[in-house]
Each structure stands twice: as structure tokens, then as C-alpha cells.
Design a protein around this motif. Sequence first.
Motif, PDB file in Angstrom:
ATOM      1  N   UNK A  51      -2.841   1.109  -5.462  1.00 23.07           N
ATOM      2  CA  UNK A  51      -3.622   0.062  -4.813  1.00 23.07           C
ATOM      3  C   UNK A  51      -3.147  -0.219  -3.391  1.00 23.07           C
ATOM      4  N   UNK A  52      -1.845  -0.101  -3.149  1.00 19.92           N
ATOM      5  CA  UNK A  52      -1.302  -0.437  -1.835  1.00 19.92           C
ATOM      6  C   UNK A  52      -1.079   0.781  -0.948  1.00 19.92           C
ATOM      7  N   UNK A  53      -1.737   1.879  -1.275  1.00 17.93           N
ATOM      8  CA  UNK A  53      -1.698   3.073  -0.419  1.00 17.93           C
ATOM      9  C   UNK A  53      -2.818   2.983   0.609  1.00 17.93           C
ATOM     10  N   UNK A  54      -2.525   3.296   1.856  1.00 14.11           N
ATOM     11  CA  UNK A  54      -3.537   3.214   2.918  1.00 14.11           C
ATOM     12  C   UNK A  54      -4.175   4.556   3.232  1.00 14.11           C
ATOM     13  N   UNK A  55      -3.520   5.659   2.848  1.00 19.02           N
ATOM     14  CA  UNK A  55      -4.016   6.981   3.189  1.00 19.02           C
ATOM     15  C   UNK A  55      -3.851   7.920   1.994  1.00 19.02           C
ATOM     16  N   UNK A  56      -4.929   8.564   1.598  1.00 14.62           N
ATOM     17  CA  UNK A  56      -4.857   9.532   0.502  1.00 14.62           C
ATOM     18  C   UNK A  56      -4.208  10.824   0.988  1.00 14.62           C
TER      19      UNK A  56
END
Length: 338
Positions: A51-56
Amino acid sequence: MAHILFADTSHPKPYGFDDLAAHAMGGTESSLLRTAQILHNQGHQISVYQKNRSLSETQHGIQFLAPEDLAATTGVDHVIVLRKFPQVLVLQKQFPKAQFHLWIHTYKNWEYVLKRGLRLAKPWQLITNSKTHAKHCDRLLNHGFMGRIYNLFKAKVQIKTCYNPIPATLAQGISQHRDPNKLLFLSAPNKGLDQVLKTFQQINQQLKDLHLYIANPGYRDENPEQIANVHYLGALPAEQVKAHLATSLCVFYPQNSFAETFGLIYAEANALGTPVMAHDIGAAREILHPNNPLINAENIKQITQTLIQWQQSLPEVSYRKEFDEPSVYQQWVNALGL
């Protein structure tokens, strides 16, 4: 082969395999990464939603998804939600054809059984990380007072066990030169550290050469009390943890206030030939090597005598195959019906 999605909506920052090698990491997160890799190695398509990842990004063949890319994910067969039951309800709407599993790493209070009263589109299965943990959850959800009432009109919650994996190569490249006066505490401060410190101070009055080294996974900010012969290491990356384990007399964990559902440090210490001084609480008896004796955390005399004995001759503990890649993979095959 199946498409399996792990969903972590609670960890405050993204993490991946580079973090596993270079930074301090909690046992739950490291176990998720190792498990994802094991399943990927067997040909399954693995995605990890954070959820707190900004970039895959893709690491080691595994896709790490940021929230904005989750909506585009299709063809998911299994969703494994980490910790948070409400996310089962949320993600079932997005993946109505998937089978859902809640993977928990902590003991729950009686109120947890109330979750059985929530209406879900499909049944859900609980995955625990030890048989001890599974028995506790089964009593709570299916055999307690509220559980028996739910059993009258709802199916029991299915509960499976999958151990946290321990790499079989853990002990490679590690020196086995031990300091007979070095004790090691490797857990978060809330896991009985106050009791451990008091016990150490009492024992240190007799065994004056003992030193206690304290590390933690890095997700707690504490102002430690300064005590003679106690050394605070802070948050350590995996290789430094291994080095400390291999050079210590034992993991010093004589507390009976916090029960581990698995106890990653139990298994990792034993894999490096290091015994753990632990009370018979939680999964300690199940996870520790059979040669690793347990102690009474309130019996200072017994603890002192055991330390003296171990300084002369350590119990022979070693890696347990129950935690290796083939065994853990088979546990997940059984749990998910792969």
C-alpha cells in the motif's frame, strides 16, 4: 501454475530483496519475501502489493505493485492478505474469482472471533506460521463460546500452517569462534526486554564477565536504559545479525510475557549452531531444535546454572529441514491446494 498475490497494507514503507540483504527487517516482512521467492522458483506468478509503495517494479522475477497499478492486475487465483482482515473484504470486490487467505503472525484476543460474523462474498482461510499458533486460532475461532454459536449457521474457518522459511545456506561463510561471555537479545523491546534486562542484572552479579548485546528489527525507536555490561546495537542488517549469532554463547531470551507464534530468531539461531535460552511459551518448544532445552524464565538459579553449563559445553543444535525450501513449498501447496 497459479497467479498468487500477496497484499501488505500495513507496513509503513515499501521493501524488497535489496532491503532484505542490506537493512534490518522484521520477521514478517522477510518471511513474505522468502516465501514469495520459493513460490516463484516453482513456476508460479507472484505479485506483491504494498500500500505504501509509490513505484511498481520487478525484483527477482516478482512484481511489486504500487496502489495505482493494482487495479490493472488480472487473473489472480489466490490473494494472501497479510495481517489485516478488513482488506479481505476490500480486495474480494476487486478479485471476486480468487481464493482468499489471511496470513497472520500474531496471537489474537477473543474479540477476533467476531470477524466470523462479517458477511463475505466467499469463504476465507486462515494461514498461521506454526502448529502451536494454529491450535490457538482454532480454539479462538471455532471452539470458543462465540465460535460454537457461529458453527450453528456458518462453516468453520479453515486453518492451515506454513512455516516461515529459513535459508539452508544461512550458516555459509560464518565464523564459529564463540565468546563464552557474550549473550544476545534479538527482538523488539516489547517482546519481554524489561524482564530480560532484570534477569541479566541479577545473573551478572554472580557471572561478572557476562555481556548482553541487544539489537532490534528497527521499527521501534526507544531510549534505552544504560546498564553495566549491556550494549545496544540498534537495527542490524542480516549479515551482521548472523555474525553476532555465530559468535555468541546463546540468544538470551528468558521471558514469559510475550509468546512467539513462530520465533524466527529461534530457528535462525539454531541453524547457526547457537542455542536459545527461552521459556516454554508460544511456539518455542515446536520451533527450537529438540536438543535445545527450555528454562523457567523466573528461575534465576536454573538460568545461571544453565549458562555455566553452556560455557563448558553447548547443546548440539542445527538447521531443521522443516524450514527449508522444499518443505515450505509443500506446506503452501497443501494450504492453497496448488
